[in-house]
Design an enzyme around this catalytic site. Structure first.
Site, PDB file in Angstrom:
ATOM      1  N   GLU A 172       0.651  -1.546  -0.391  1.00 33.02           N
ATOM      2  CA  GLU A 172       0.037  -0.329  -0.332  1.00 33.02           C
ATOM      3  C   GLU A 172       1.088   1.412   0.078  1.00 33.02           C
ATOM      4  O   GLU A 172       2.472   1.094   0.737  1.00 33.02           O
ATOM      5  CB  GLU A 172      -0.985   0.334   1.553  1.00 33.02           C
ATOM      6  N   ASP A 173       0.636   2.238  -0.636  1.00 34.95           N
ATOM      7  CA  ASP A 173       1.423   3.850  -0.657  1.00 34.95           C
ATOM      8  C   ASP A 173       1.237   4.432   1.034  1.00 34.95           C
ATOM      9  O   ASP A 173       2.157   4.599   1.357  1.00 34.95           O
ATOM     10  CB  ASP A 173       0.277   4.693  -1.432  1.00 34.95           C
ATOM     11  N   ASP A 208      -3.630   6.322   6.660  1.00 35.01           N
ATOM     12  CA  ASP A 208      -4.189   7.518   7.131  1.00 35.01           C
ATOM     13  C   ASP A 208      -4.702   7.053   8.336  1.00 35.01           C
ATOM     14  O   ASP A 208      -4.115   7.064   8.795  1.00 35.01           O
ATOM     15  CB  ASP A 208      -4.316   8.308   5.637  1.00 35.01           C
ATOM     16  N   VAL A 225       0.819  14.552   0.674  1.00 41.04           N
ATOM     17  CA  VAL A 225       1.707  14.803  -0.026  1.00 41.04           C
ATOM     18  C   VAL A 225       1.004  14.249  -1.409  1.00 41.04           C
ATOM     19  O   VAL A 225       0.292  13.585  -1.750  1.00 41.04           O
ATOM     20  CB  VAL A 225       2.703  13.572   0.731  1.00 41.04           C
ATOM     21  N   ASP A 243      -1.617  10.377  -5.377  1.00 39.13           N
ATOM     22  CA  ASP A 243      -1.620  11.918  -6.602  1.00 39.13           C
ATOM     23  C   ASP A 243      -3.059  12.576  -6.081  1.00 39.13           C
ATOM     24  O   ASP A 243      -3.103  12.407  -4.171  1.00 39.13           O
ATOM     25  CB  ASP A 243      -3.503  11.400  -7.262  1.00 39.13           C
ATOM     26  N   ARG A 290       1.117  11.834 -10.100  1.00 40.66           N
ATOM     27  CA  ARG A 290       1.387  10.665  -9.025  1.00 40.66           C
ATOM     28  C   ARG A 290       3.205   9.674 -10.573  1.00 40.66           C
ATOM     29  O   ARG A 290       3.529   9.413  -9.297  1.00 40.66           O
ATOM     30  CB  ARG A 290       0.919   9.301  -9.893  1.00 40.66           C
TER      31      ARG A 290
HETATM   32  P1  IMP Z   1      -6.897   5.282   4.538  1.00 42.46           P
HETATM   33  O1  IMP Z   1      -8.082   4.759   4.260  1.00 42.46           O
HETATM   34  O2  IMP Z   1      -7.223   6.755   5.331  1.00 42.46           O
HETATM   35  O3  IMP Z   1      -6.082   4.567   5.454  1.00 42.46           O
HETATM   36  O4  IMP Z   1      -7.344   6.321   3.506  1.00 42.46           O
HETATM   37  C1  IMP Z   1      -5.721   5.553   2.872  1.00 42.46           C
HETATM   38  C2  IMP Z   1      -5.419   6.547   1.031  1.00 42.46           C
HETATM   39  O5  IMP Z   1      -5.721   7.378   1.427  1.00 42.46           O
HETATM   40  C3  IMP Z   1      -4.615   5.758   0.593  1.00 42.46           C
HETATM   41  O6  IMP Z   1      -4.232   4.683  -0.266  1.00 42.46           O
HETATM   42  C4  IMP Z   1      -4.811   7.034  -0.222  1.00 42.46           C
HETATM   43  O7  IMP Z   1      -4.825   6.836  -1.543  1.00 42.46           O
HETATM   44  C5  IMP Z   1      -4.928   8.117   0.365  1.00 42.46           C
HETATM   45  N1  IMP Z   1      -4.138   9.064   0.824  1.00 42.46           N
HETATM   46  C6  IMP Z   1      -4.185   9.647   2.070  1.00 42.46           C
HETATM   47  N2  IMP Z   1      -3.489  10.591   2.456  1.00 42.46           N
HETATM   48  C7  IMP Z   1      -2.560  11.115   1.018  1.00 42.46           C
HETATM   49  C8  IMP Z   1      -1.829  12.009   1.058  1.00 42.46           C
HETATM   50  O8  IMP Z   1      -1.249  12.801   1.696  1.00 42.46           O
HETATM   51  N3  IMP Z   1      -1.333  11.972  -0.744  1.00 42.46           N
HETATM   52  C9  IMP Z   1      -2.277  11.123  -1.310  1.00 42.46           C
HETATM   53  N4  IMP Z   1      -3.503  10.036  -1.431  1.00 42.46           N
HETATM   54  C10 IMP Z   1      -3.121  10.166   0.253  1.00 42.46           C
HETATM   55 MG    MG Z   2      -5.751   7.826  -3.911  1.00 40.42          MG
END
Ligand code: IMP
Ligand code: MG
Length: 181
Positions: A102-103, A106, A157, A163, A169
């Site tokens: 995963e990238d 959050d 970021v 993105d 990206r």
């Molecule tokens: P989560 O489900 O809240 O953990 O969100 C994760 C997803 O939100 C990641 O896979 C990203 O696609 C997107 N995301 C969260 N923070 C960022 C950021 O700073 N830049 C770009 N995408 C983000």
């Molecule tokens: Mg995203």
């Protein structure tokens, strides 16, 4: 013309070289952990696709990979809490050693959803390798994430697959996105 000419982009968070060095380390760790086993990397589209391709090449064992796509409802920069499966895996992961790639973590909702979905298919093992996690996520909430590339500050970021509304990206570095100025 260079990426730096775009005023939407703010401070450098991680340089291309710093990313490469860490991704190489993660690849070596995966190779050590899965030596002699069949490893399947599962990249989470679209954000993780750059990381997935570099990580796979940095892992000196014959890995296989597949991709899965999820999206949070809505297109805002704050998660709405609901995660939807957009594209499922092609391969059957029953009895397979799987690492979700995963990238960024959050809120952790995306990974929690994916973990539940994939665990229900009875893999031999399931781990997570995330390139980034925010400092604001408590360590205890990350205990089930086996590998994290970097902890970063609580800023939006872009780059290296990440993105803003599908833009940036293609940056090789990771930078703060500061919006239109
Ligand atoms: P989560 O489900 O809240 O953990 O969100 C994760 C997803 O939100 C990641 O896979 C990203 O696609 C997107 N995301 C969260 N923070 C960022 C950021 O700073 N830049 C770009 N995408 C983000
Ligand atoms: Mg995203």
């Amino acid at each position: 013309m260079s990426f730096e000419d775009h005023h939407e982009l703010g401070a450098l968070v991680l340089s291309k070289d710093a990313i490469r060095e860490r991704v190489d380390e993660l690849g070596e760790e995966l190779a050590r952990s899965y030596a002699g086993r069949r490893l399947l990397l599962v990249g989470v589209l679209k954000g993780a696709f750059v990381f997935l391709t570099d990580l796979a090449r940095a892992t000196p064992i014959p890995v296989e990979y597949d991709v899965i796509a999820v999206s949070s409802y809505g297109a805002s920069t704050t998660s709405t809490g609901a995660v939807r499966l957009v594209k499922d895996l092609d391969v059957d992961i029953t009895d397979r050693h799987v690492v979700i790639v995963e990238d960024i973590v959050d809120s952790g909702l995306t990974l929690a959803y994916l973990r539940g979905l994939l665990l229900a298919r009875n893999p031999a093992s399931l781990e997570v390798c995330a390139l980034l996690a925010r400092d604001t996520v408590p360590e205890a909430d990350l205990s089930w994430i086996r590998w994290i590339g970097f902890r970063i500050p609580n800023v939006w970021v872009v780059g290296y697959g990440l993105d803003t509304a599908e833009r940036w990206r293609n940056l090789s570095d990771i930078r703060v996105w500061q919006g239109a100025t």
